[in-house]
Every structure is written in C-alpha cells, then in structure tokens.
Design an enzyme around this catalytic site. Structure first.
Site, short mmCIF file in Angstrom:
data_model
loop_
_atom_site.label_atom_id
_atom_site.label_comp_id
_atom_site.label_asym_id
_atom_site.label_seq_id
_atom_site.Cartn_x
_atom_site.Cartn_y
_atom_site.Cartn_z
CG HIS A 1 17.63 -5.49 -12.87
ND1 HIS A 1 16.45 -5.53 -12.15
CD2 HIS A 1 18.09 -6.77 -12.88
CE1 HIS A 1 16.21 -6.77 -11.76
NE2 HIS A 1 17.19 -7.54 -12.19
CG HIS B 1 17.32 -10.57 -15.65
ND1 HIS B 1 16.13 -11.12 -15.24
CD2 HIS B 1 17.93 -10.13 -14.52
CE1 HIS B 1 16.03 -11.02 -13.92
NE2 HIS B 1 17.11 -10.43 -13.46
CD GLU B 2 21.50 -8.48 -14.59
OE1 GLU B 2 21.26 -7.45 -13.91
OE2 GLU B 2 21.36 -9.63 -14.12
#
Length: 419
Positions: free
Chosen positions: A22, A18-19
């Site tokens: 980003h 997920h990170e």
C-alpha cells in the site's frame, strides 16, 4: 516463548509486506502517507521521517497505512477561529497554531479567520490585531498545530481521492499483491537453502525412531510400490502414506539394484485442526539450483493459491464449515506445532499464511481491500464515485460483521484447544 516469538515475527512480516505494498504504490501515485503502522491499538513506538510517522502498536494482529484524504483526515479553519501564524520572509504561512495558548509562542501574527482553504487555493484570510482584513498564502508544507499536536496539511492533489481510479485501485491492490510476492520469495529461499524436491520416490534422510528407521530403511532406497500399488513419484508416496494413518503396510523398494520389501506401521499424526494423517519419517531428494529454486517458488505459490481457492469453494458449497476456520488462537497453536518441525516447516507455514492473507483481503467484502476495489469498479463503470458517506457506512457495517466473525472464530478456537 519460542512459539510466541515465531508467531509475532511471522505476523509482523506478513503485515509489514502487506502495508508496504500500500505504502509504495501510494507514494508512487503522489499520495501523502500520514502513518505506516504495524499492529493495532495503543502506540508503543513512533518515529517521524519526512511526512510519515512510522509506528509500532501494541496488538500484533494487523496494521494500516493512513493516507491523506481518508477517514475525515482534513482539518478546516472555521470563520471566527483565532489563530497564530508563523510566516517566512516572503510572508508565506509556514505554521498555523490554534486551540492553545498562542501567547506562549514568540513571533506570531494573530488572525481572526474569515475564510480559509488549506486544500486547493491554499490561503487564509481574516482580521489582524488592528482589525485590518489581510490575506496570506499558505505553504504546501504548512504545519497545523492544534493543542500542541502537529499535522502536515495535505493539498488536494496529495490526497487519496484526488487520484485516478487506476492509481487508487493500484494503491489498494498492492497490499494483497505484496503478500503473494512475499510467499514467492519465501518459497524461493526454501528452494535455495533446503534444495528443490526432485519428485523422485528416493529416500534421502531417515528420521531416527520413526517407522521407516525402525523397519530398517536407509538413505538411497527407491520406493517402487506400497501394498502392491505402484509408486512413481514422491507425491504418490506422500499421498499413499498420509492416507493410511495407523495402518500396517508392505513397502517395496530398490536398494543397490536389489528389490526388497518391509512391513511397517504408519504413525498417525493429528494436526491442530483435528485432521489425522500418516507419517513414516522420511524426506525427499533435493537439488540445489538457483534457477530451479525460482521455478519452485512460482509453482508452490500457484499450487497453494489454487488450494486456498478450493477450500473457499468448499466453504461456499458447505463442504467446509465455520467451525473449521481458525483465528489468531488457532494460528498460534498451529505455529506451536510447526515450530517443533524446524525452520523450513515454519517458512512454509509463513508462505501459506501470506497467500491466505492476500486472498482473504481480495474477497469483495466490505472493509476489505477487495470491497474497496469493488467500489472502484462501480466508479469506473458509472463514471463517478459512489457517495462517500454511503460507501463509508457499508465499510463500517463490514468492519462490525468482521469483528463479530473474529469473535466467533476465536471462541471456537478456545473451545477446541482448551476445553
């Protein structure tokens, strides 16, 4: 211990991807990423590489990518500050030191700040020790040292808010997107390693001491009917069996061209959520084909996404209640159950959680990625951003409400599993 390791690995993997989404799209947009963190709370490990510090934090319940320009990131040099400057041979400032005993650092130029801009014009102006007004250009990679802590300055064009709406939106959307990509990859790996189900109602493995084995069923048996109901696909077989926990059924099947029938009692299994379903201890036929594994990955990702949206719809309409939700405790207990079923069950569980995390983060709620994307949508329509302070207050309230919800869900989990 095995459950704890599986829980940490799965959550770490989900948060990392997920990170990572980003992080990659922030870097592609030219945004400075100050920190890439796995976990929350106190830092237990940190390693700086380039302009980013990569940290591992104590609590394995989340993570974050801290981008320049967010959350009061900037540092201002106020008039009257007494600072020490380190400059290169071209008199360009490489390091600014303040709020510490500058006399201990050699080769410093001392300055009482009159004006400074560390974002756009990149200069510092003030009075030197001879009371002369001097001005220095500040390097784009200048380091601020405050109380011994070093921070790289972030020129405005490297900050999150300096980017276009599309670039900012993509940097935020990429987190949930990578959760869907992770789920797809996991399902493809399952297809490659464990084979892709053919959906034919043919038994390829019989688990010892389970109802099917006790009734004498063998590998290669093709189920044709259960209690007179025709069975044409493996999904038909699973659906009927799961709907009859604890019941005795008549199963008709073909073996070596002969039609046979046995009676067996379906085993009742209760999962960590309190749901009871039937099992007889058989597995479906599978083929090992890379192309089919890729197709299988896409189909499973789609079907699981569709199912989670269906459950969300039930939550809105009242068919699914707050008490049915699980937090970290519930997920841990489910991990304990799934771990006992084997590595492929655990991989399926991780893929489901990854899709769930992606969808939850895309909900248009304050403090979630979806909430931020909603504000970007308002900005695109209005042609100007929503007031940063108002947006920040909305997200703050959202964080508080999410924390309250987490406490309530966790308490429900504790009561469900331990009392």
């Amino acid at each position: 211990m095995q459950t704890a390791i599986a829980f940490i690995v799965i959550f770490g993997l989900l948060v990392f991807f997920h990170e990572l989404g980003h992080f990659i799209f922030a870097k592609r947009a030219g945004i400075m990423v100050r920190e890439f963190a796995i976990g929350m709370g106190p830092k237990i490990y940190g390693k700086t590489h380039g302009e980013t510090i990569y940290t591992l934090r104590l609590l394995p319940i989340g993570g974050y990518v801290r981008m320049a320009g967010e959350d009061m990131d900037g540092t201002e040099l106020q008039p009257g500050y007494r600072v020490g400057l380190i400059v290169n041979e071209d008199n360009i400032v490489q390091k600014i030191i303040f709020n510490q005993n500058n006399r201990q650092v050699p080769d410093l130029l001392f300055l009482e700040v009159e004006r400074a801009d560390l974002e756009k014009d990149l200069f510092v102006e003030g009075y030197d020790e001879e009371e002369n007004l001097v001005r220095y250009t500040v390097a784009r990679n200048c380091i601020l040292v405050e109380n011994g802590k070093e921070t790289l300055i972030a020129p405005y064009d490297r900050q999150f808010n300096a980017k276009t709406v599309g670039q900012r939106a993509m940097a935020i959307f990429a987190g949930p997107l990578f959760n869907f990509i992770l789920a797809f990859v996991i399902y493809v790996l399952i297809g490659l390693l464990n084979g892709v189900p053919t959906n034919e109602p043919i038994i390829t493995d019989v688990v010892p001491d389970r109802p099917a084995a006790q009734a004498g069923m063998l590998e290669g048996d093709r189920v044709t009917a259960i209690d007179g109901q025709a069975i044409q696909t493996w999904e038909d077989l699973v659906s009927v069996i799961q709907s009859k926990p604890g019941e005795t059924i008549d199963m008709t099947f073909e073996r070596n061209g002969q039609v046979e029938q046995v009676a067996l009692t379906v085993k009742a299994v209760t999962d960590s959520g309190g749901n009871t379903y039937g099992q007889i201890g058989v597995t479906s036929p599978r083929v090992h084909n890379p192309l089919k594994a890729v197709v299988y990955g896409g189909e499973q990702t789609y079907h699981m996404t569709k199912e989670i949206f269906r459950l969300l719809g039930l939550l809105v309409t009242g068919g699914f209640h707050l008490d049915d939700l699980s937090g970290p405790v519930g997920i841990y207990k489910t991990t304990e159950t799934v771990t006992a079923w084997g590595i492929f069950a655990l991989m399926n569980f991780a893929a489901m959680l990854s899709i769930n995390l992606g969808i939850m983060n895309l909900l248009p709620l304050p403090a979630l990625d979806g909430g931020r994307l909603l504000f970007f949508g308002f900005e695109a329509v209005r042609g100007k951003p929503v007031d940063r302070q108002k947006e920040g207050m909305v997200h703050f309230v959202g964080i508080v409400l999410l924390m309250i919800l987490m406490v309530v869900v966790t308490w429900n989990d504790i009561q469900r599993f331990f009392f």
